[in-house]
Each structure stands twice: as structure tokens, then as C-alpha cells.
Design an enzyme around this catalytic site. Structure first.
Site, PDB file in Angstrom:
ATOM      1  N   SER A   1       0.781  -1.111   0.048  1.00 58.23           N
ATOM      2  CA  SER A   1       0.077   0.103   0.068  1.00 58.23           C
ATOM      3  C   SER A   1       0.809   1.147  -0.039  1.00 58.23           C
ATOM      4  O   SER A   1       0.381   2.206   0.165  1.00 58.23           O
ATOM      5  CB  SER A   1      -0.736   0.021   1.164  1.00 58.23           C
ATOM      6  OG  SER A   1      -0.102  -0.146   2.515  1.00 58.23           O
TER       7      SER A   1
ATOM      8  N   ASN B   1      -2.369  -2.277  13.342  1.00 55.01           N
ATOM      9  CA  ASN B   1      -3.484  -2.318  13.257  1.00 55.01           C
ATOM     10  C   ASN B   1      -4.279  -0.900  13.899  1.00 55.01           C
ATOM     11  O   ASN B   1      -4.998  -0.137  13.113  1.00 55.01           O
ATOM     12  CB  ASN B   1      -4.240  -3.478  13.959  1.00 55.01           C
ATOM     13  CG  ASN B   1      -4.039  -4.642  12.982  1.00 55.01           C
ATOM     14  OD1 ASN B   1      -3.447  -4.350  11.646  1.00 55.01           O
ATOM     15  ND2 ASN B   1      -4.407  -5.848  13.446  1.00 55.01           N
TER      16      ASN B   1
ATOM     17  N   HIS C   1     -40.254  22.390 -12.076  1.00 50.89           N
ATOM     18  CA  HIS C   1     -40.232  21.470 -13.030  1.00 50.89           C
ATOM     19  C   HIS C   1     -39.611  22.323 -14.118  1.00 50.89           C
ATOM     20  O   HIS C   1     -39.876  21.803 -15.368  1.00 50.89           O
ATOM     21  CB  HIS C   1     -41.863  21.319 -13.439  1.00 50.89           C
ATOM     22  CG  HIS C   1     -42.874  20.892 -12.370  1.00 50.89           C
ATOM     23  ND1 HIS C   1     -42.844  19.561 -11.890  1.00 50.89           N
ATOM     24  CD2 HIS C   1     -43.206  21.697 -11.374  1.00 50.89           C
ATOM     25  CE1 HIS C   1     -43.598  19.505 -10.981  1.00 50.89           C
ATOM     26  NE2 HIS C   1     -43.891  20.669 -10.625  1.00 50.89           N
TER      27      HIS C   1
ATOM     28  N   SER D   1     -14.148  26.391 -28.560  1.00 51.10           N
ATOM     29  CA  SER D   1     -14.089  25.114 -29.268  1.00 51.10           C
ATOM     30  C   SER D   1     -12.967  24.826 -30.349  1.00 51.10           C
ATOM     31  O   SER D   1     -12.512  26.083 -30.874  1.00 51.10           O
ATOM     32  CB  SER D   1     -15.420  24.785 -30.068  1.00 51.10           C
ATOM     33  OG  SER D   1     -15.478  24.023 -31.116  1.00 51.10           O
TER      34      SER D   1
ATOM     35  N   LYS E   1     -18.037  29.574 -29.510  1.00 52.35           N
ATOM     36  CA  LYS E   1     -18.361  28.754 -28.377  1.00 52.35           C
ATOM     37  C   LYS E   1     -17.554  29.288 -26.999  1.00 52.35           C
ATOM     38  O   LYS E   1     -16.566  29.785 -27.277  1.00 52.35           O
ATOM     39  CB  LYS E   1     -18.082  27.257 -28.534  1.00 52.35           C
ATOM     40  CG  LYS E   1     -18.995  26.521 -29.586  1.00 52.35           C
ATOM     41  CD  LYS E   1     -20.341  26.341 -29.099  1.00 52.35           C
ATOM     42  CE  LYS E   1     -20.568  25.286 -28.327  1.00 52.35           C
ATOM     43  NZ  LYS E   1     -20.382  23.850 -28.679  1.00 52.35           N
TER      44      LYS E   1
ATOM     45  N   GLU F   1     -19.340  21.760 -16.043  1.00 49.13           N
ATOM     46  CA  GLU F   1     -19.644  20.554 -16.432  1.00 49.13           C
ATOM     47  C   GLU F   1     -18.721  19.376 -15.712  1.00 49.13           C
ATOM     48  O   GLU F   1     -19.298  18.268 -15.207  1.00 49.13           O
ATOM     49  CB  GLU F   1     -19.484  20.302 -17.857  1.00 49.13           C
ATOM     50  CG  GLU F   1     -20.261  21.075 -18.775  1.00 49.13           C
ATOM     51  CD  GLU F   1     -19.958  21.256 -20.121  1.00 49.13           C
ATOM     52  OE1 GLU F   1     -20.129  20.214 -20.834  1.00 49.13           O
ATOM     53  OE2 GLU F   1     -19.328  22.146 -20.471  1.00 49.13           O
TER      54      GLU F   1
ATOM     55  N   LYS G   1      -8.316   3.675   1.784  1.00 53.59           N
ATOM     56  CA  LYS G   1      -7.533   4.786   1.577  1.00 53.59           C
ATOM     57  C   LYS G   1      -7.789   5.425   0.056  1.00 53.59           C
ATOM     58  O   LYS G   1      -7.861   6.625   0.070  1.00 53.59           O
ATOM     59  CB  LYS G   1      -6.170   4.516   1.875  1.00 53.59           C
ATOM     60  CG  LYS G   1      -5.825   4.304   3.310  1.00 53.59           C
ATOM     61  CD  LYS G   1      -4.562   3.757   3.721  1.00 53.59           C
ATOM     62  CE  LYS G   1      -4.426   3.249   4.720  1.00 53.59           C
ATOM     63  NZ  LYS G   1      -5.135   1.663   4.874  1.00 53.59           N
TER      64      LYS G   1
HETATM   65  N1  ARG Z   1      -0.981  -1.381   5.169  1.00 52.97           N
HETATM   66  C1  ARG Z   1      -2.153  -1.794   6.418  1.00 52.97           C
HETATM   67  C2  ARG Z   1      -3.381  -1.157   5.927  1.00 52.97           C
HETATM   68  O1  ARG Z   1      -3.326  -0.075   5.043  1.00 52.97           O
HETATM   69  C3  ARG Z   1      -1.698  -1.675   7.583  1.00 52.97           C
HETATM   70  C4  ARG Z   1      -2.322  -2.659   8.669  1.00 52.97           C
HETATM   71  C5  ARG Z   1      -1.592  -3.907   8.228  1.00 52.97           C
HETATM   72  N2  ARG Z   1      -2.095  -4.787   9.261  1.00 52.97           N
HETATM   73  C6  ARG Z   1      -2.003  -6.219   9.299  1.00 52.97           C
HETATM   74  N3  ARG Z   1      -2.373  -6.720  10.216  1.00 52.97           N
HETATM   75  N4  ARG Z   1      -1.482  -6.596   8.229  1.00 52.97           N
HETATM   76  O2  ARG Z   1      -4.241  -1.254   6.562  1.00 52.97           O
END
Ligand code: ARG
Length: 443
Positions: free
Chosen positions: A7, A94, A140, A261, A267, A274, A309
Site C-alpha cells: 500500500s 492495526n 419543473h 471550441s 463557443k 460540467e 484509503k
Molecule cells: N497497510 C495496512 C493498511 O493499510 C496496515 C495494517 C496492516 N495490518 C496487518 N495486520 N497486516 O491497512
């Protein structure tokens, strides 16, 4: 595995929040004598070096280290050696990622709120300039009753005001610290969660460690608030598209917010409006993606949640550019006062005023007055006239008691000025509303 698992390409975005969280955790470990003061000092210094490297674009991000948390920790070890290994005591990725993401969303809320305020300021300036500028009000998309352009702008000030309220509510609920929940069950070390919560400006630690590492409702609320805002912006964008068309010609945008345009030299396309309208789909899509990703996940953390994310970042970035474009367009808009006034006078926009006059002056029930007015509109339509162009004799052919005084209420100016009920479109009202809104939203 590396390709699907990593990630770092996107979670590097909250490096600052990650490092702030680590520093708070480190200071707490020292205060609780879980790690030695010297180790703590080395870690804090090392984290500052890491931060400086990232900000100077000199940080060696490594995809094999998966995410921002492990990249920072690995680099810390290269920079300061063994003490680095003590930072992750009484912590897990975590609770770490839950903390980082909450901090990031909190910052995003503050940034977006500032932009919403800027948009309200632009709307208020237009509203104030045009408290007395008459335009047709629609239902309307049919001409209904005359209103003022200022009143119309103020409708959006109210909508954005509620959008800001939703974000503020979300911020209050999200502002609890997951840090110290560890992997899921808490920790056997005698940590001080109040201390880290306070250091990171959270109101308190989260009460349940399982909940702390496994809910993403704060991101869902954030995205829901953004999606509703995007829908509001898309409605204003659509109105700008309509208003700037040759058929309406209510508003003119400068070259700054239109494009030409490549083939049709006449235009002036309202591309920015938009795109604001079009990008709404992305923001709503982000909310959908996150709802679907979370649905049915058993407690506690599952790697699915790493997918929280990208949609959240994208929605925040998208809304930010939409708010900036919209604030710019609103400030740029030049209402065509004459065209709007002319449009307000067609389509029998003062028919309700006529019916109200009949109720007040002739003492008839509204339903009866509505019927008489319908006949008068029909008569005017047949003769190709406006209501105010019907002669008194023509009026009296439908209702004999009508007097010359009726003509007073048939102009759009009189119509608008008469709408003095609270929240109504009368210029005096709108002027008061602008003042109150400035105090409430910009004060
Ligand atoms: N890169 C992970 C996330 O974005 C971090 C958490 C990872 N935890 C795990 N038990 N693998 O959620």
C-alpha cells in the site's frame, strides 16, 4: 504477492500523521518507563530525520516493505540502529493505521471546511450585489414565480452551511484515539492511552480495542458528507450550464472558466461547471466502494480494509478541486440583469399574485380565486398577451368585481417585494439573511 499486498504507493500520503503518532507513542513509552529515556530520545531524533528526508524527497521508499509504517520503521533502524526496534512495543500496525487515517481524515475535514467557507463567501458577495435582481423562479424547470438572484444564491449558502455541519459532526465523532488498542485486544504493557490521545489532540481514547482497530465508520461518514456536498455542487453546476446557454443567457462566465471550441469560434463552453457536475460520480462512487468493502467483514482487522484509503483520498482531492472551481466560478459570474428580468415576466409568473389579490380584495376562497386566475391565464394565452396586458374589460369578462387596483400586483417587482414571509424572496428579507449568514458562517 508484493503487487497486491503493498500500500506504500498511496499510504505514503499520511507519512506526517504516521510520524506524529509514533512520536506520541514513543514519548508515552518513556513516561511509563517501558523504554529507556536514551532510546526514546534516539527514536524521536531519528523520526525527525525520517520526516526531513520524506519532505525533501530524499526518502528511499521500498515497495517490498509494504506500507508507510514499515518503511518508516526500517529507515529509522538504518539511521539510529537498535533503539528503533523498541518503538513498536505495545503497538501494532492495526492501531497505528487506524490512528494515522483518523488523523488524516481530520486534517482533510479542516481543509475542506475552509474551502466551503470560501464558497459561501463568494455566494454571499453575489447575493448581496443582487438582492434586488429579479429572475424567474422555477419548478419543473417551468417558470413559477419571480424571485431574486440574491435569494437563489442564498439557497446554496444554506446548503453548504449544512454540509459544513455534517463535516463538523463527523469530526466530533471521529476524534477519539485508537492508539493503544494494539493488534486488537489491548496490551499487557502499562501504557497511558490518555497521554497519547491528548498529544494527538484527540478528545479521549476509544473505549473498545476491537472496535478501535476494525471500524471505518469515520471514513464512511466523511465520504457521505462529501457525497452530499458533491450533489449540491452538481446542482449549482447544472444551473450554471443552463444559465450560460444562449437560450437562457442569465449569466456570463469570463474566459477564465470557459473554453473555446477547436472548430466553432463562437463557443464558450462551461467546462469547469460540467466537470464539477461530472466529478460527482467519483465522490459518490468512493462512498459506495467503501460501504461495499466494509459490508460483512467480521471483527476485527481484515486486509480488505487497506482498500479504504484510495477512494477516500480521491474523493477528498476531487471535492477540493470542485470547491475551488465553484468558488472561482461564482465570483466570476456576471448576471445578465435585463435577460433575467425579461424571463421572469413571461410564463404568467405573477398568476399567484393575481389569485392572492382576488382572495384579499374580493374575499373569495383561494380555490375559487385559483380557478378564476386559471381562466384569466387561458384568456391571456389565447390573445397572446401577458396578464398585465389584459384590459380591465377583459379581466371583468371573467370576474366582474375585478378593479383597476389589480394591475398593481401584476408586475414582477411588486410580486417579489410582497414575499415578505420569513425565508421569502423579498429584497428586504434577503438583505437581512445575507447579514445573518455572514455573521453565522464567516464571522
Ligand atoms: N497497510 C495496512 C493498511 O493499510 C496496515 C495494517 C496492516 N495490518 C496487518 N495486520 N497486516 O491497512
Amino acid at each position: 504477492m508484493e503487487k497486491i499486498n503493498a500500500s506504500i504507493s498511496f499510504d505514503r500520503r499520511f507519512y506526517a500523521q504516521d510520524i506524529a503518532g509514533s512520536k506520541a507513542h514513543c514519548r508515552m513509552l518513556v513516561a511509563r518507563r517501558i523504554i529507556a529515556r536514551a532510546d526514546g530520545a534516539a527514536i524521536l531524533k531519528g523520526l525527525d530525520l525520517v520526516l526531513a528526508e520524506i519532505e525533501a524527497d530524499r526518502f528511499p521508499f521500498r515497495v517490498e516493505l509494504e506500507d508507510i509504517h514499515m518503511n518508516v520503521e526500517a529507515r529509522l533502524a538504518e539511521l539510529i540502529g537498535t533503539p528503533a526496534g523498541r518503538l513498536h512495543t505495545a503497538r501494532s500496525r492495526n492501531d497505528q493505521v487506524a490512528t494515522d487515517f483518523r488523523l488524516w481524515v481530520r486534517d482533510a475535514i479542516d481543509g475542506i471546511d475552509r474551502q466551503m467557507r470560501d464558497l459561501q463567501a463568494a455566494l454571499l458577495d453575489q447575493a448581496e450585489r443582487h438582492v434586488g435582481t429579479i429572475m424567474p423562479g422555477f419548478t419543473h424547470l417551468q417558470v413559477a414565480q419571480p424571485v431574486t438572484f440574491g435569494h437563489h444564491m442564498m439557497a446554496y449558502v444554506e446548503m453548504i452551511g449544512r454540509d459544513r455541519g455534517r463535516l463538523a459532526d463527523c469530526r466530533v465523532r471521529l476524534n477519539e484515539s485508537p492508539l493503544g488498542a494494539a493488534a486488537l485486544a489491548g496490551t499487557s504493557f502499562s501504557i497511558d492511552r490518555d497521554m497519547t490521545a491528548q498529544a494527538l489532540s484527540f478528545d479521549r481514547p476509544m473505549a473498545n480495542s476491537l472496535d478501535a482497530v476494525s471500524d471505518r465508520d469515520y471514513a464512511l461518514e466523511f465520504l457521505a458528507a462529501l457525497a452530499i456536498t458533491a450533489v449540491h455542487l452538481s446542482r449549482l453546476a447544472e444551473e450554471i450550464v443552463l444559465w450560460t446557454s444562449a437560450q437562457f443567457a442569465f449569466v456570463r462566465l469570463s474566459d477564465a472558466y470557459t473554453t473555446g471550441s477547436s472548430i466553432m469560434p463562437q463557443k464558450r463552453n462551461p467546462d469547469a461547471a460540467e466537470l464539477v457536475r461530472g466529478k460527482t460520480g467519483r465522490v459518490i462512487g468512493a462512498l459506495n466502494a467503501l460501504l461495499i468493502m466494509m459490508k460483512g467483514l467480521p471483527l476485527t482487522f481484515s486486509k480488505d480494509m487497506q482498500e479504504d484509503k484510495e477512494p477516500t483520498f480521491d474523493a477528498a482531492d476531487t471535492l477540493a478541486v470542485c470547491l475551488a472551481a465553484m468558488a472561482g466560478m461564482v465570483a466570476d459570474m456576471k448576471p445578465n440583469v435585463a435577460a433575467m428580468h425579461a424571463a421572469a415576466a413571461v410564463g404568467f409568473a405573477t398568476a399567484t399574485d393575481l389569485a392572492d389579490w382576488i382572495v384579499r380584495s374580493l374575499g373569495l376562497p383561494f380555490r375559487r380565486a385559483h380557478h378564476i386566475t386559471g381562466s384569466l391565464v387561458k384568456l391571456a394565452e389565447d390573445k397572446g398577451k401577458r396578464l398585465s396586458d389584459l384590459s380591465l374589460a377583459e379581466m371583468q369578462s371573467v370576474e366582474s368585481r375585478i378593479t383597476r387596483a389589480v394591475y398593481d400586483v401584476l408586475t414582477v417587482e411588486r410580486s417579489v417585494a410582497s414575499r415578505v414571509s420569513y425565508g421569502g424572496t423579498a429584497p428586504a428579507n434577503v438583505r437581512r439573511q445575507v447579514k445573518a449568514a455572514r455573521k453565522r458562517y464567516l464571522g
